[in-house]
Design an enzyme around this catalytic site. Structure first.
Site, PDB file in Angstrom:
ATOM      1  N   TYR A 130      -2.041  -1.810  10.761  1.00  0.00           N
ATOM      2  CA  TYR A 130      -2.256  -2.515   9.490  1.00  0.00           C
ATOM      3  C   TYR A 130      -1.150  -2.129   8.498  1.00  0.00           C
ATOM      4  O   TYR A 130      -0.521  -3.003   7.887  1.00  0.00           O
ATOM      5  CB  TYR A 130      -3.647  -2.173   8.922  1.00  0.00           C
ATOM      6  N   HIS A 131      -0.903  -0.816   8.346  1.00  0.00           N
ATOM      7  CA  HIS A 131       0.123  -0.400   7.389  1.00  0.00           C
ATOM      8  C   HIS A 131       1.503  -0.916   7.796  1.00  0.00           C
ATOM      9  O   HIS A 131       2.341  -1.219   6.953  1.00  0.00           O
ATOM     10  CB  HIS A 131       0.129   1.131   7.243  1.00  0.00           C
TER      11      HIS A 131
ATOM     12  N   LYS B 105       2.064  -4.208   6.408  1.00  0.00           N
ATOM     13  CA  LYS B 105       2.368  -4.199   4.963  1.00  0.00           C
ATOM     14  C   LYS B 105       3.873  -3.927   4.757  1.00  0.00           C
ATOM     15  O   LYS B 105       4.483  -4.458   3.838  1.00  0.00           O
ATOM     16  CB  LYS B 105       1.528  -3.160   4.222  1.00  0.00           C
TER      17      LYS B 105
ATOM     18  N   SER C  99      -0.574   3.281  10.793  1.00  0.00           N
ATOM     19  CA  SER C  99      -1.474   2.378  11.539  1.00  0.00           C
ATOM     20  C   SER C  99      -0.760   1.040  11.656  1.00  0.00           C
ATOM     21  O   SER C  99       0.221   0.787  10.938  1.00  0.00           O
ATOM     22  CB  SER C  99      -2.802   2.169  10.801  1.00  0.00           C
TER      23      SER C  99
ATOM     24  N   THR D 281       0.838  -1.203   0.000  1.00  0.00           N
ATOM     25  CA  THR D 281       0.000   0.000   0.000  1.00  0.00           C
ATOM     26  C   THR D 281       0.871   1.251   0.000  1.00  0.00           C
ATOM     27  O   THR D 281       1.975   1.250   0.556  1.00  0.00           O
ATOM     28  CB  THR D 281      -0.986   0.039   1.202  1.00  0.00           C
TER      29      THR D 281
HETATM   30  N1  LIG Z   1      -8.983  -1.964  -1.244  1.00  0.00           N
HETATM   31  C1  LIG Z   1      -8.054  -1.038  -1.218  1.00  0.00           C
HETATM   32  O1  LIG Z   1      -8.346   0.167  -1.376  1.00  0.00           O
HETATM   33  C2  LIG Z   1      -6.605  -1.413  -1.038  1.00  0.00           C
HETATM   34  C3  LIG Z   1      -5.635  -0.406  -1.152  1.00  0.00           C
HETATM   35  C4  LIG Z   1      -4.294  -0.744  -0.987  1.00  0.00           C
HETATM   36  C5  LIG Z   1      -3.936  -2.055  -0.718  1.00  0.00           C
HETATM   37  N2  LIG Z   1      -4.902  -3.016  -0.593  1.00  0.00           N
HETATM   38  C6  LIG Z   1      -4.462  -4.394  -0.315  1.00  0.00           C
HETATM   39  O2  LIG Z   1      -5.073  -5.262  -1.240  1.00  0.00           O
HETATM   40  C7  LIG Z   1      -5.387  -6.514  -0.623  1.00  0.00           C
HETATM   41  C8  LIG Z   1      -6.853  -6.836  -0.881  1.00  0.00           C
HETATM   42  O3  LIG Z   1      -7.650  -5.786  -0.357  1.00  0.00           O
HETATM   43  P1  LIG Z   1      -9.234  -5.858  -0.406  1.00  0.00           P
HETATM   44  O4  LIG Z   1      -9.729  -4.478  -0.308  1.00  0.00           O
HETATM   45  O5  LIG Z   1      -9.658  -6.719  -1.547  1.00  0.00           O
HETATM   46  O6  LIG Z   1      -9.517  -6.585   0.984  1.00  0.00           O
HETATM   47  P2  LIG Z   1     -10.548  -7.769   1.301  1.00  0.00           P
HETATM   48  O7  LIG Z   1     -10.628  -7.896   2.779  1.00  0.00           O
HETATM   49  O8  LIG Z   1     -11.830  -7.546   0.603  1.00  0.00           O
HETATM   50  O9  LIG Z   1      -9.812  -9.020   0.662  1.00  0.00           O
HETATM   51  C9  LIG Z   1      -8.908  -9.830   1.339  1.00  0.00           C
HETATM   52  C10 LIG Z   1      -9.449 -11.244   1.268  1.00  0.00           C
HETATM   53  O10 LIG Z   1      -8.499 -12.108   1.892  1.00  0.00           O
HETATM   54  C11 LIG Z   1      -9.183 -13.020   2.716  1.00  0.00           C
HETATM   55  N3  LIG Z   1      -8.265 -13.426   3.792  1.00  0.00           N
HETATM   56  C12 LIG Z   1      -7.681 -12.648   4.737  1.00  0.00           C
HETATM   57  N4  LIG Z   1      -6.932 -13.399   5.562  1.00  0.00           N
HETATM   58  C13 LIG Z   1      -7.027 -14.677   5.111  1.00  0.00           C
HETATM   59  C14 LIG Z   1      -6.506 -15.906   5.561  1.00  0.00           C
HETATM   60  N5  LIG Z   1      -5.739 -15.991   6.667  1.00  0.00           N
HETATM   61  N6  LIG Z   1      -6.803 -17.037   4.859  1.00  0.00           N
HETATM   62  C15 LIG Z   1      -7.599 -16.980   3.754  1.00  0.00           C
HETATM   63  N7  LIG Z   1      -8.137 -15.837   3.289  1.00  0.00           N
HETATM   64  C16 LIG Z   1      -7.870 -14.699   3.974  1.00  0.00           C
HETATM   65  C17 LIG Z   1     -10.403 -12.253   3.234  1.00  0.00           C
HETATM   66  O11 LIG Z   1     -11.461 -13.101   3.634  1.00  0.00           O
HETATM   67  C18 LIG Z   1     -10.766 -11.395   2.020  1.00  0.00           C
HETATM   68  O12 LIG Z   1     -11.730 -12.025   1.208  1.00  0.00           O
HETATM   69  C19 LIG Z   1      -5.027  -6.377   0.834  1.00  0.00           C
HETATM   70  O13 LIG Z   1      -3.780  -7.006   1.054  1.00  0.00           O
HETATM   71  C20 LIG Z   1      -4.902  -4.888   1.059  1.00  0.00           C
HETATM   72  O14 LIG Z   1      -3.934  -4.616   2.024  1.00  0.00           O
HETATM   73  C21 LIG Z   1      -6.223  -2.717  -0.751  1.00  0.00           C
END
Ligand SMILES: NC(=O)c1ccc[n+]([C@@H]2O[C@H](COP(=O)([O-])OP(=O)(O)OC[C@H]3O[C@@H](n4cnc5c(N)ncnc54)[C@H](O)[C@@H]3O)[C@@H](O)[C@H]2O)c1
Length: 397
Positions: free
Chosen positions: A195-196, A199, A193, A158
């Site tokens: 969370y960050h 990452k 945070s 991120t």
């Molecule tokens: N959405 C955004 O704006 C954004 C921005 C920057 C980075 N990201 C990164 O992109 C990735 C996906 O984000 P998202 O918005 O789709 O989130 P999301 O929560 O919708 O998707 C993550 C998926 O991973 C699954 N998951 C988490 N831990 C797990 C585990 N231990 N075993 C199996 N499945 C597991 C969750 O159930 C979920 O379906 C993340 O790593 C996030 O940090 C997202």
């Protein structure tokens, strides 16, 4: 045909990625433990509409397109499950043919807990975030190292890893001259945070794997994503294939949230002065970036890093854009500057290099009036489902 594994394939980005790559003739397997859905239920922060589970969605996808997306339901903190995906012992929970798809040519790693506010609720949610995110990444690194070191790992980072330094942000790396000598290092990171912070630690883990074991890794430093409709997916009109869409403070991203707030007349919640600047990206461009990364893999022993966003805005600018579109559509939308529940800079320098993905061929979808209007039209269909009390909880840190 590329053989792609998507970890976190039930999520906001994972499910559209699965459909998109399936349409690009990749063999796709998705893995998820429904963490995101379960956390929503536990916290009473329901998405804008109900979504079928992965078995139902992949069955429907197969019916509508004839394409297969294999499904594995399970927790990727379990190292044996992770290893089974790379050594041929996996058992699919849904598949047309139950045979092992073969060693993945690339794995897209989304399987993490993605919310900064969730990670900051209390020591338990912090503990969960750290263990979930780091253990899944560590399990992935070891499984690839032990069974398929040529698999390209595409991992979502991120833009929040960099924080808001008072110098230009480069694309992953910084060359430093010190006492007459030069070297290149990961760009300094300073998360705002826990969370960050996970990452950043993920990036460090995989950079270690690249240096020690010659792994092939691309790390995508993505900004907040917005949007819902995937334009390249021909069956996009089937609402059962929509991705999860949250509008609460924990899982909703800011543009998605503001549109919902405007539709129900909830003043747009701008934190503090609203000068926080970030790089934003349309969900259609996330999909392009993943595809471009897969098509341009890192070499063994190489970590590529791209800054994945297309344009920058302050939060106040976003609110003003949403307000203006709301006005054109007949909504009486107000902006409310509320006391910032977070500890962050509210006015700061922000100039980021993000050329890499454009050079690979990314064709950006910008936040135009037309794009905003389309989002309003889709969200309006579910207006009756919007619950006012879940929009803002004021999680502080
Ligand atoms: N959405 C955004 O704006 C954004 C921005 C920057 C980075 N990201 C990164 O992109 C990735 C996906 O984000 P998202 O918005 O789709 O989130 P999301 O929560 O919708 O998707 C993550 C998926 O991973 C699954 N998951 C988490 N831990 C797990 C585990 N231990 N075993 C199996 N499945 C597991 C969750 O159930 C979920 O379906 C993340 O790593 C996030 O940090 C997202």
């Amino acid at each position: 045909m590329d053989n792609i594994l998507i970890l976190g394939g039930d999520g906001y980005l994972g499910w559209p990625t699965a459909m998109y790559l399936s349409m690009k003739n990749c063999k796709v397997t998705v893995v998820d433990n429904y963490l995101r859905r379960n956390l929503c239920n536990q916290l009473y922060i329901y998405p804008l509409y109900n979504i079928p589970d992965l078995i139902q969605r992949t069955t429907l996808w197969h019916k509508l397109t004839g394409l297969e997306i294999k499904v594995v339901i399970g927790n990727l903190q379990n190292s044996e499950l992770m290893r089974s995906l790379f050594n041929g012992t996996v058992k699919y929970d849904w598949a047309v043919t139950n045979q092992f798809s073969g060693i993945p040519s690339a794995v897209v790693h989304y399987a993490e807990m993605p919310s900064a506010p969730y990670s900051m609720i209390d020591y338990k949610t912090a503990d969960f975030t750290i263990s979930n995110n780091l253990i899944t990444t560590n399990n992935l690194m070891w499984a690839v190292k032990d069974f398929s070191p040529d698999t390209h790992i595409v991992k979502l980072g991120t833009m929040g890893e960099y924080g808001t330094p008072n110098i230009d942000i480069e694309e992953g790396w910084l060359e430093i001259e010190h006492k007459g000598r030069k070297d290149k290092f990961l760009y300094p990171r300073q998360a705002s945070s826990l969370y960050h912070t996970t990452k950043i630690m993920d990036t460090d883990l995989l950079w270690f794997g690249v240096r020690m074991w010659n792994l092939k890794v691309t790390d995508l430093m993505q900004g907040p994503v917005y949007g819902l409709e995937i334009e390249d997916i021909k069956v996009k009109t089937d609402e059962n294939l929509y991705t999860i869409f949250n509008y609460d403070e924990i899982f909703g991203t800011v543009i998605n949230r503001f549109i919902v707030q405007a539709i129900v007349g909830y003043p747009l919640t701008v934190y503090g002065a609203g000068g926080q600047t970030r790089g934003y990206i349309n969900i259609n461009d996330t999909l392009q970036c993943i595809y471009l990364s897969i098509k341009n893999p890192s070499a063994n022993g190489e970590l590529k890093i791209y800054n994945q966003f297309t344009e920058t805005f302050t939060v106040k600018e976003l609110a003003e854009r949403v307000k203006s579109m709301a006005g054109k559509l007949g909504y009486d939308c107000k902006i409310s500057l509320i006391k910032n529940p977070r500890k962050e800079q509210e006015n700061h320098y922000y100039n980021v290099n993000h050329k890499g993905l454009l050079d690979l061929g990314l064709k950006p979808h910008y936040l135009t009036e037309e794009a905003l209007e389309r989002m309003f039209k889709v969200v309006e269909k579910f207006k009756e489902n919007i619950k006012l009390d879940i929009i803002f909880k004021g999680i502080k840190w």
